[in-house]
Design a protein around this motif. Structure first.
Motif, PDB file in Angstrom:
ATOM      1  N   CYS A 169       2.652   2.516   5.442  1.00 42.79           N
ATOM      2  CA  CYS A 169       3.725   3.302   6.035  1.00 42.79           C
ATOM      3  C   CYS A 169       3.292   4.761   6.175  1.00 42.79           C
ATOM      4  O   CYS A 169       2.822   5.371   5.215  1.00 42.79           O
ATOM      5  CB  CYS A 169       4.973   3.226   5.164  1.00 42.79           C
ATOM      6  SG  CYS A 169       5.658   1.565   4.951  1.00 42.79           S
ATOM      7  N   THR A 212      12.883   4.803   2.637  1.00 43.57           N
ATOM      8  CA  THR A 212      13.429   3.815   3.563  1.00 43.57           C
ATOM      9  C   THR A 212      12.627   3.816   4.856  1.00 43.57           C
ATOM     10  O   THR A 212      12.312   4.892   5.404  1.00 43.57           O
ATOM     11  CB  THR A 212      14.905   4.111   3.871  1.00 43.57           C
ATOM     12  OG1 THR A 212      15.642   4.102   2.645  1.00 43.57           O
ATOM     13  CG2 THR A 212      15.489   3.069   4.808  1.00 43.57           C
ATOM     14  N   ASN A 213      12.281   2.627   5.336  1.00 39.23           N
ATOM     15  CA  ASN A 213      11.552   2.482   6.591  1.00 39.23           C
ATOM     16  C   ASN A 213      12.525   2.693   7.750  1.00 39.23           C
ATOM     17  O   ASN A 213      13.366   1.858   8.035  1.00 39.23           O
ATOM     18  CB  ASN A 213      10.919   1.086   6.665  1.00 39.23           C
ATOM     19  CG  ASN A 213      10.088   0.898   7.927  1.00 39.23           C
ATOM     20  OD1 ASN A 213      10.010   1.779   8.787  1.00 39.23           O
ATOM     21  ND2 ASN A 213       9.453  -0.260   8.048  1.00 39.23           N
ATOM     22  N   THR A 252       7.002  -3.240  10.642  1.00 41.95           N
ATOM     23  CA  THR A 252       6.869  -3.517   9.217  1.00 41.95           C
ATOM     24  C   THR A 252       5.617  -2.823   8.692  1.00 41.95           C
ATOM     25  O   THR A 252       4.563  -2.861   9.327  1.00 41.95           O
ATOM     26  CB  THR A 252       6.785  -5.028   8.970  1.00 41.95           C
ATOM     27  OG1 THR A 252       7.998  -5.643   9.418  1.00 41.95           O
ATOM     28  CG2 THR A 252       6.591  -5.338   7.496  1.00 41.95           C
ATOM     29  N   LEU A 261       7.712  -3.307   3.638  1.00 42.07           N
ATOM     30  CA  LEU A 261       8.969  -2.731   4.093  1.00 42.07           C
ATOM     31  C   LEU A 261       9.228  -3.099   5.555  1.00 42.07           C
ATOM     32  O   LEU A 261       8.540  -2.614   6.463  1.00 42.07           O
ATOM     33  CB  LEU A 261       8.945  -1.206   3.966  1.00 42.07           C
ATOM     34  CG  LEU A 261       9.133  -0.575   2.581  1.00 42.07           C
ATOM     35  CD1 LEU A 261       9.198   0.939   2.713  1.00 42.07           C
ATOM     36  CD2 LEU A 261      10.368  -1.103   1.906  1.00 42.07           C
ATOM     37  N   THR A 317      14.555  -1.379   5.376  1.00 39.19           N
ATOM     38  CA  THR A 317      14.495  -1.718   3.952  1.00 39.19           C
ATOM     39  C   THR A 317      13.912  -0.546   3.154  1.00 39.19           C
ATOM     40  O   THR A 317      13.329   0.380   3.705  1.00 39.19           O
ATOM     41  CB  THR A 317      13.679  -2.985   3.704  1.00 39.19           C
ATOM     42  OG1 THR A 317      12.338  -2.794   4.198  1.00 39.19           O
ATOM     43  CG2 THR A 317      14.302  -4.181   4.409  1.00 39.19           C
ATOM     44  N   THR A 318      14.055  -0.619   1.810  1.00 35.77           N
ATOM     45  CA  THR A 318      13.804   0.540   0.949  1.00 35.77           C
ATOM     46  C   THR A 318      12.921   0.194  -0.236  1.00 35.77           C
ATOM     47  O   THR A 318      13.024  -0.897  -0.797  1.00 35.77           O
ATOM     48  CB  THR A 318      15.145   1.105   0.443  1.00 35.77           C
ATOM     49  OG1 THR A 318      15.952   1.486   1.565  1.00 35.77           O
ATOM     50  CG2 THR A 318      14.945   2.321  -0.450  1.00 35.77           C
ATOM     51  N   ALA A 319      12.049   1.139  -0.628  1.00 35.56           N
ATOM     52  CA  ALA A 319      11.292   1.077  -1.872  1.00 35.56           C
ATOM     53  C   ALA A 319      11.861   2.129  -2.831  1.00 35.56           C
ATOM     54  O   ALA A 319      12.459   3.118  -2.397  1.00 35.56           O
ATOM     55  CB  ALA A 319       9.813   1.339  -1.616  1.00 35.56           C
ATOM     56  N   PRO A 357       9.755  -2.675  -5.370  1.00 37.80           N
ATOM     57  CA  PRO A 357      10.587  -3.234  -4.297  1.00 37.80           C
ATOM     58  C   PRO A 357      12.068  -3.317  -4.653  1.00 37.80           C
ATOM     59  O   PRO A 357      12.900  -3.599  -3.792  1.00 37.80           O
ATOM     60  CB  PRO A 357       9.992  -4.635  -4.103  1.00 37.80           C
ATOM     61  CG  PRO A 357       9.408  -4.973  -5.432  1.00 37.80           C
ATOM     62  CD  PRO A 357       8.899  -3.688  -6.001  1.00 37.80           C
TER      63      PRO A 357
END
Length: 219
Positions: free
Chosen positions: A76, A98-99, A104, A141, A145-147, A209
Motif C-alpha cells: 500500500c 484504511t485503504n 487491493t 487490504l 478495509t482497515t489495519a 488485521p
C-alpha cells in the motif's frame, strides 16, 4: 652372434614396466595411510529470505533495512491510505490505516511517526517498535478495509523544555518514504489540538488485521 628381439616383444616389455610403475605409485599412497577425500552429500537447500526491498538476502548476513518483508509491487502506498489516531486511555491510542484506493494492497510491519507542532512545523519524535500484540503479519487490504496498530507514550508538563507539545502526527506506512497526516481524535471524537509527549517519545505496536488487543494497557 647378435640376437635380435622382435619389435613386438620390446613394446610389450615397455607396457609391462609402465603398468608396474603406475601400480607402485598407487600402492605408495595406500601404504602411507592417505585416505580418499570424503564425499559430502547435500540433503537440503538453503533458501535465501526476502528483505523488505524484495531482494534475496544472503543467509547469515546481518539485515540493515527495516524489519519488514513484502512484495513491493503489492504494498500500500501512502496516497492510498487514510490514517486516524484515536485516543484511548491516558497515553495510548489506536491507529487505523484504511485503504481508500481502488485496488487491493498489502501492509507488513510498523508505522513510522513524526510530530507536528501546532504551527505545522516538524517535531522529530523518538519512536520505538514493540511487537505488540504480536509479531507483524502480512495484511491484505481490500478497498475500504482497515489495519490496526497500538501507540503509547508518557505525558509531560507543557512547561518542561524537553516536553514535545504536538498538534498532530505524520505517519509513514511500512516500506514507504512518503508521509501522510494522521487525524488525531480525542475520546469525544473531536480533533486534538495539543498532545504533550515526553522526551522518551512514542512506542508503536505492529500492524494487525484486527483491532483485538492492539491498544496498549495503561500504566
Amino acid at each position: 652372434m647378435t640376437v635380435r628381439r622382435p619389435a613386438g616383444l620390446a613394446a610389450a616389455t615397455v607396457a609391462v614396466l609402465a603398468a608396474a610403475v603406475l601400480l607402485t605409485a598407487c600402492d605408495d599412497g595406500a601404504g602411507t595411510g592417505a585416505q580418499p577425500a570424503p564425499t559430502v552429500t547435500v540433503t537440503g537447500a538453503v533458501s535465501a529470505q526476502p528483505t523488505s526491498s524484495g531482494k534475496a538476502a544472503v543467509p547469515g548476513a546481518t539485515p540493515t533495512g527495516p524489519l519488514v518483508s513484502q512484495s513491493a509491487g503489492a504494498r500500500c502506498a501512502a496516497d492510498e491510505l487514510k490514517a486516524t489516531v484515536q485516543l484511548q486511555e491516558a497515553g495510548s491510542a489506536m491507529v487505523t490505516l484504511t485503504n481508500k484506493g481502488s485496488r487491493t494492497c498489502t501492509l507488513f510491519g510498523y508505522p513510522g511517526y513524526g510530530g507536528l507542532r501546532p504551527d505545522n512545523g516538524a517535531d522529530p519524535l523518538p519512536v520505538k517498535r514493540e511487537p505488540h500484540p504480536g509479531a507483524p503479519t502480512v495484511i491484505t487490504l481490500k478497498p475500504g478495509t482497515t489495519a490496526f496498530s497500538g501507540l503509547k507514550w508518557s505525558s509531560c508538563d507543557k512547561a518542561d523544555p524537553s516536553c514535545h507539545v504536538i498538534g498532530g502526527l505524520r505517519l509513514t506506512p511500512p516500506d514507504e518514504t512518503k508521509q501522510l497526516t494522521a487525524e488525531v481524535l480525542g475520546l469525544d471524537g473531536k480533533p486534538v489540538l495539543q498532545l504533550p509527549v515526553s522526551a522518551q517519545g512514542l512506542t508503536t505496536g505492529s500492524l494487525q488485521p484486527s483491532n483485538q488487543g492492539v491498544v496498549f494497557a495503561g500504566p
